[in-house]
Design an enzyme around this catalytic site. Structure first.
Site, short mmCIF file in Angstrom:
data_model
loop_
_atom_site.label_atom_id
_atom_site.label_comp_id
_atom_site.label_asym_id
_atom_site.label_seq_id
_atom_site.Cartn_x
_atom_site.Cartn_y
_atom_site.Cartn_z
N LYS A 34 0.84 -1.21 0.00
CA LYS A 34 0.00 0.00 0.00
C LYS A 34 0.87 1.25 0.00
O LYS A 34 0.70 2.15 -0.82
CB LYS A 34 -0.93 0.02 1.22
CG LYS A 34 -1.89 -1.16 1.28
CD LYS A 34 -2.81 -1.07 2.48
CE LYS A 34 -2.10 -1.08 3.83
NZ LYS A 34 -1.40 -2.33 4.15
N ARG A 64 -10.06 0.41 8.74
CA ARG A 64 -9.59 -0.95 9.00
C ARG A 64 -10.62 -1.81 9.70
O ARG A 64 -10.34 -2.95 10.05
CB ARG A 64 -8.37 -0.90 9.93
CG ARG A 64 -7.17 -0.47 9.20
CD ARG A 64 -5.97 -0.63 10.07
NE ARG A 64 -4.95 0.20 9.52
CZ ARG A 64 -3.73 -0.20 9.27
NH1 ARG A 64 -3.36 -1.41 9.59
NH2 ARG A 64 -2.86 0.61 8.75
N ARG A 114 11.83 -5.38 5.33
CA ARG A 114 11.54 -3.96 5.05
C ARG A 114 12.46 -3.03 5.85
O ARG A 114 12.77 -3.26 7.01
CB ARG A 114 10.08 -3.64 5.41
CG ARG A 114 9.80 -2.15 5.32
CD ARG A 114 8.35 -1.82 5.30
NE ARG A 114 7.63 -2.30 6.47
CZ ARG A 114 6.32 -2.27 6.58
NH1 ARG A 114 5.58 -1.79 5.59
NH2 ARG A 114 5.73 -2.72 7.66
N ARG A 157 11.10 -1.00 11.08
CA ARG A 157 9.95 -0.47 11.83
C ARG A 157 9.79 -1.23 13.14
O ARG A 157 9.99 -2.44 13.19
CB ARG A 157 8.67 -0.59 11.00
CG ARG A 157 8.31 0.72 10.34
CD ARG A 157 7.18 0.59 9.37
NE ARG A 157 5.97 -0.02 9.92
CZ ARG A 157 4.83 -0.10 9.25
NH1 ARG A 157 4.74 0.42 8.03
NH2 ARG A 157 3.77 -0.67 9.77
N ARG A 172 -0.72 -8.40 13.38
CA ARG A 172 -1.28 -7.46 12.39
C ARG A 172 -1.98 -8.21 11.27
O ARG A 172 -3.07 -7.82 10.83
CB ARG A 172 -0.16 -6.57 11.83
CG ARG A 172 0.25 -5.47 12.78
CD ARG A 172 1.69 -5.03 12.59
NE ARG A 172 1.99 -4.56 11.27
CZ ARG A 172 3.20 -4.63 10.69
NH1 ARG A 172 4.22 -5.17 11.35
NH2 ARG A 172 3.39 -4.17 9.50
P1 AP5 Z 1 4.79 -1.63 2.09
O1 AP5 Z 1 4.39 -0.85 0.90
O2 AP5 Z 1 5.56 -0.94 3.16
O3 AP5 Z 1 3.52 -2.41 2.72
P2 AP5 Z 1 2.11 -1.85 3.26
O4 AP5 Z 1 1.02 -2.51 2.49
O5 AP5 Z 1 2.12 -0.37 3.32
O6 AP5 Z 1 2.05 -2.53 4.68
P3 AP5 Z 1 2.25 -1.94 6.15
O7 AP5 Z 1 3.09 -2.92 6.92
O8 AP5 Z 1 2.73 -0.53 6.11
O9 AP5 Z 1 0.81 -2.02 6.69
P4 AP5 Z 1 0.43 -1.86 8.21
O10 AP5 Z 1 -1.03 -1.85 8.19
O11 AP5 Z 1 1.07 -2.85 9.09
O12 AP5 Z 1 1.14 -0.53 8.62
P5 AP5 Z 1 0.59 0.93 8.82
O13 AP5 Z 1 1.75 1.82 8.78
O14 AP5 Z 1 -0.54 1.19 7.92
O15 AP5 Z 1 5.63 -2.91 1.57
C1 AP5 Z 1 6.20 -3.83 2.49
C2 AP5 Z 1 7.58 -4.30 2.00
O16 AP5 Z 1 7.42 -5.03 0.79
C3 AP5 Z 1 8.56 -3.17 1.69
O17 AP5 Z 1 9.83 -3.55 2.11
C4 AP5 Z 1 8.50 -3.03 0.14
O18 AP5 Z 1 9.73 -2.57 -0.38
C5 AP5 Z 1 8.18 -4.46 -0.28
N1 AP5 Z 1 7.33 -4.54 -1.46
C6 AP5 Z 1 6.22 -3.80 -1.73
N2 AP5 Z 1 5.66 -4.17 -2.90
C7 AP5 Z 1 6.44 -5.17 -3.39
C8 AP5 Z 1 6.38 -5.97 -4.59
N3 AP5 Z 1 5.42 -5.81 -5.52
N4 AP5 Z 1 7.34 -6.91 -4.77
C9 AP5 Z 1 8.34 -7.08 -3.84
N5 AP5 Z 1 8.45 -6.35 -2.70
C10 AP5 Z 1 7.51 -5.40 -2.47
O19 AP5 Z 1 0.02 0.85 10.31
C11 AP5 Z 1 0.90 0.63 11.39
C12 AP5 Z 1 0.15 0.61 12.70
O20 AP5 Z 1 -0.49 1.90 12.92
C13 AP5 Z 1 -1.00 -0.40 12.83
O21 AP5 Z 1 -0.55 -1.69 13.20
C14 AP5 Z 1 -1.82 0.27 13.95
O22 AP5 Z 1 -1.23 0.11 15.20
C15 AP5 Z 1 -1.75 1.73 13.57
N6 AP5 Z 1 -2.83 2.12 12.63
C16 AP5 Z 1 -2.68 2.59 11.36
N7 AP5 Z 1 -3.88 2.84 10.79
C17 AP5 Z 1 -4.81 2.52 11.75
C18 AP5 Z 1 -6.24 2.53 11.76
N8 AP5 Z 1 -6.96 2.92 10.69
N9 AP5 Z 1 -6.87 2.16 12.90
C19 AP5 Z 1 -6.18 1.77 13.99
N10 AP5 Z 1 -4.82 1.71 14.03
C20 AP5 Z 1 -4.15 2.08 12.92
MG MG Z 2 2.34 1.04 4.85
#
Ligand code: AP5
Ligand code: MG
Length: 233
Positions: free
Chosen positions: A17, A96, A135, A168, A179
């Site tokens: 994402k 979410r 990552r 991270r 998660r």
């Molecule tokens: P990346 O693009 O970083 O993945 P992502 O889909 O963004 O996944 P996240 O881990 O960021 O999602 P998340 O929900 O855990 O985290 P968030 O920050 O939103 O890609 C991942 C890796 O793969 C990278 O190394 C990239 O280079 C590689 N990659 C990507 N595409 C690729 C491809 N096609 N081929 C090969 N490699 C690839 O949330 C974090 C925390 O914040 C949550 O756990 C929660 O505590 C809180 N939070 C956030 N939003 C909310 C909400 N709405 N409600 C409550 N708590 C929330």
């Molecule tokens: Mg992300």
């Protein structure tokens, strides 16, 4: 107030994402709004709110809905002030769960905004774990890398701003598992909520990064240009 036209990105942790949002937002005239990024920024402070967020974040649990909605609304209001001509947000990580989706509907209705599309990035679980374990992120500008799949030009150093890259705090095996389970239980069911409204675009996210980018952009361009889906186009 002119209606904004927002796009939601839904996909499990590691589906790409953040990676895709940083590539597609500007070409599509959208602003990337990621609640995870907003929390990471907030946690650089040392105050009661930052400590509360960290207690959920580091364990890989969802931050409470009221806090999350407040942080999202602050960012949307800030965009209204700073970028009055922006087309809409590319929402990454919100909503979410069902309560957040309903809250978002209420907020958008009050603002006369619409959801143009929900992009669903599908990737098998084994691939997700491999991606999250390798990552690296830049704590300064938020850029994302992967040790094998998307390495920086100079090892351990951000291509964009030169800062040292870090892992991270929620990319530990325990938090990753929690998660992904939370996604299956609370977030994946939202796809049905949006499918009923004809908004979901399914994308195979298990392909090279550039290929996924091209597919999403080609799928979204006609939607954003369609006045029946996107009033602000
Ligand atoms: P990346 O693009 O970083 O993945 P992502 O889909 O963004 O996944 P996240 O881990 O960021 O999602 P998340 O929900 O855990 O985290 P968030 O920050 O939103 O890609 C991942 C890796 O793969 C990278 O190394 C990239 O280079 C590689 N990659 C990507 N595409 C690729 C491809 N096609 N081929 C090969 N490699 C690839 O949330 C974090 C925390 O914040 C949550 O756990 C929660 O505590 C809180 N939070 C956030 N939003 C909310 C909400 N709405 N409600 C409550 N708590 C929330
Ligand atoms: Mg992300």
């Amino acid at each position: 107030m002119a209606g904004r036209c927002h796009v939601i990105l839904i996909g499990p942790q590691g589906s790409g994402k953040g990676t895709q949002a940083t590539r597609i937002a500007a070409p599509l005239g959208l602003v990337h709004v990621a609640t995870g990024d907003l929390f990471r920024q907030l946690m650089t402070r040392d105050d009661p709110l930052a400590r509360e967020v960290r207690s959920y974040y580091d364990r890989g649990e969802l931050v409470p809905d009221d806090v999350t909605l407040r942080v999202l609304l602050e960012r949307l209001d800030e965009l209204e002030r700073e970028l009055p001509s922006y087309r809409g947000a590319l929402l990454d990580g919100y909503p979410r769960n069902r309560a957040q989706a309903e809250a978002l509907d209420r907020v958008l209705r009050d603002r006369n905004d619409t959801i143009a599309a929900v992009v669903h990035l599908a990737v098998p679980r084994a691939v997700l774990i491999e991606r999250l374990s390798g990552r690296l992120i830049c704590p300064q500008c938020g850029a994302t890398y992967h040790r094998t799949f998307a390495p920086p030009r100079v090892e351990g150093q951000c291509d964009q701003c030169g800062a040292p890259l870090v892992q991270r705090s929620d990319d530990t095996p325990e938090a990753i598992a929690r998660r992904l389970d939370t996604y299956e239980q609370h977030t994946a069911p939202l796809l049905e909520y949006y499918r009923e409204r004809g908004l979901v675009i399914d994308i195979d996210g298990n392909r090279p990064i550039d290929e996924v980018t091209r597919t999403i952009v080609s799928a979204l361009e006609p939607v954003l240009a369609d006045p029946s889906r996107c009033r602000s186009s």
